[in-house]
Design an enzyme around this catalytic site. Structure first.
Site, mmCIF file in Angstrom:
data_model
loop_
_atom_site.group_PDB
_atom_site.id
_atom_site.type_symbol
_atom_site.label_atom_id
_atom_site.label_comp_id
_atom_site.label_asym_id
_atom_site.label_seq_id
_atom_site.Cartn_x
_atom_site.Cartn_y
_atom_site.Cartn_z
ATOM 1 C CG ASP A 72 -3.262 2.847 -4.342
ATOM 2 O OD1 ASP A 72 -3.309 3.863 -5.051
ATOM 3 O OD2 ASP A 72 -3.507 1.702 -4.768
ATOM 4 C CG ASP A 141 -1.781 -9.774 -8.566
ATOM 5 O OD1 ASP A 141 -2.556 -8.801 -8.750
ATOM 6 O OD2 ASP A 141 -0.788 -9.711 -7.817
ATOM 7 C CG HIS A 143 -3.203 -6.017 -7.001
ATOM 8 N ND1 HIS A 143 -2.280 -6.463 -7.914
ATOM 9 C CD2 HIS A 143 -3.178 -4.659 -7.076
ATOM 10 C CE1 HIS A 143 -1.711 -5.431 -8.509
ATOM 11 N NE2 HIS A 143 -2.239 -4.324 -8.034
ATOM 12 C CD GLU A 148 0.931 -6.342 -4.198
ATOM 13 O OE1 GLU A 148 1.136 -6.135 -5.390
ATOM 14 O OE2 GLU A 148 1.830 -6.398 -3.345
#
Length: 281
Positions: A72, A141, A143, A148
Site C-alpha cells: 500500500d 481490527d 485488516h 479494513e
C-alpha cells in the site's frame, strides 16, 4: 494453515526472516527467473527486515534477482515525505540490501489517475508471474494492508478511504495532528494477496490478540479480512505469546505441539535438501 507461536517479538521476527530467506534460496532466482515477494510496512515487520539485512550482509541471501511489490501507499503525500511508505521501505530495508530500484514496486499515491495506477500495479504483478510469497501484518481490527472491516474478500488493488480508527492510529506518525494524516490510500486487495502462492502473516502483541482469535478460531468474515487466509492453501501465521491471549488453551497446545516439525522450515538449508518443498497441510 500453520500457526507458529514464538516467545516474543524478536523470535517471531527472526522466524519470519528465516522463512523468507529459505524460500528465496530454495527458489534459486537468476536473471531469467526472479523471485517475487510481497511486502508490508508498519512497525510489525521492522524486526523481520532487520534480520533479512543481517542475512544479506553475512552472505546468506541476495536480493539481486528479487522483485518486490508493496501492499500500500498513502494518497496525496510526497514520495520523499518521511512518512510515505516509499520512504519507509527505502530507509528501513531497500537501501541496506542489493535490490535494484527498478525491481522494487511501490504504488504511486500521487498519480494523476489513481484507478489506472492500481490496474497497472495488478498488471505488473501478473507480468512478473504472480507473487511467490506475500508477507503481511494486520491491524487490531484484523485488516491486512488497507483492507479494513467490510472490504470485499475478492477485492483487487484499488483506492481506499481510511477508517477513522486507522487515521487516529496513524496520527502518531504525523505529530499527533489529524489534519496531516492522509485519509485515502492505494492498497492491494484481499484477492490480490490470496493469489500469492504462499502467504506469511506476522501478528505480535496483546493488542492483536482478538484479531488472531478471529483469524484462527472463527469463520471467514469480511469484517475481519485476515480471516480470509484460512482458505489459502499455504498460509503461515507467525505470532508471539502475547498475541495468543484470546485463543483457547487447546488451540495453543495443538499448534505448539507441531513446532518441532514447523521449525524444520527455517533450518539452515545446508542441513537440508535444498530441493525440498514446504509440506502442505
Amino acid at each position: 494453515m500453520k500457526l507458529i507461536i514464538l516467545d516474543d517479538y524478536n523470535q517471531a521476527s527472526e522466524w519470519g526472516a528465516k522463512y523468507i530467506r529459505n524460500r528465496i534460496v530454495q527458489f534459486n532466482p537468476g536473471p531469467e527467473r526472479f523471485f517475487t515477494l510481497g511486502l508490508p510496512t508498519g512497525s510489525t515487520p521492522l524486526g523481520c527486515y532487520k534480520k533479512l539485512i543481517e542475512f544479506y550482509k553475512s552472505g546468506e541471501i541476495s536480493f539481486k534477482y528479487v522483485k518486490t511489490f508493496n501492499m500500500d501507499e498513502y494518497v496525496g503525500i510526497p514520495r520523499d515525505h518521511p512518512e510515505s511508505y516509499h520512504s519507509f521501505m527505502w530507509n528501513n530495508f531497500f537501501k541496506h540490501i542489493d535490490i535494484q530500484a527498478k525491481n522494487a514496486h511501490i504504488l504511486d499515491g500521487n498519480s494523476i489517475d489513481l484507478q489506472a495506477e492500481c490496474q497497472a500495479f495488478e498488471d505488473k504483478i501478473k507480468a512478473a508471474g504472480g507473487i511467490q510469497l506475500f508477507v503481511g501484518g494486520i491491524g487490531p481490527d484484523g485488516h491486512i494492508a488497507f483492507n479494513e472491516p467490510g472490504s470485499s474478500l475478492v477485492s483487487r488493488t484499488r483506492v481506499k478511504t481510511l477508517a477513522m480508527d486507522t487515521i487516529l492510529a496513524n496520527a502518531r506518525f504525523f505529530d499527533g495532528d489529524l489534519s496531516k494524516v492522509p485519509t485515502m490510500a492505494l492498497t492491494v486487495g484481499v484477492g490480490t494477496v490470496l493469489d500469492a502462492r504462499e502467504v506469511l502473516i506476522l501478528i505480535t502483541g496483546a493488542h492483536k490478540a482478538f484479531a488472531l482469535y478471529k483469524a484462527i478460531e472463527e469463520g471467514v468474515n469480511h469484517m475481519w479480512t485476515v480471516s480470509a487466509f484460512q482458505q489459502h492453501p499455504q498460509t503461515v501465521f507467525v505470532c508471539d505469546e502475547d498475541a495468543t491471549l484470546e485463543l483457547r488453551v487447546k488451540t495453543v497446545k495443538y499448534f505448539k505441539g507441531m513446532m518441532e516439525v514447523h521449525n524444520k522450515l527455517v533450518e539452515p538449508l545446508k542441513t537440508r535438501q535444498t530441493s525440498e518443498k514446504p509440506y502442505s497441510d
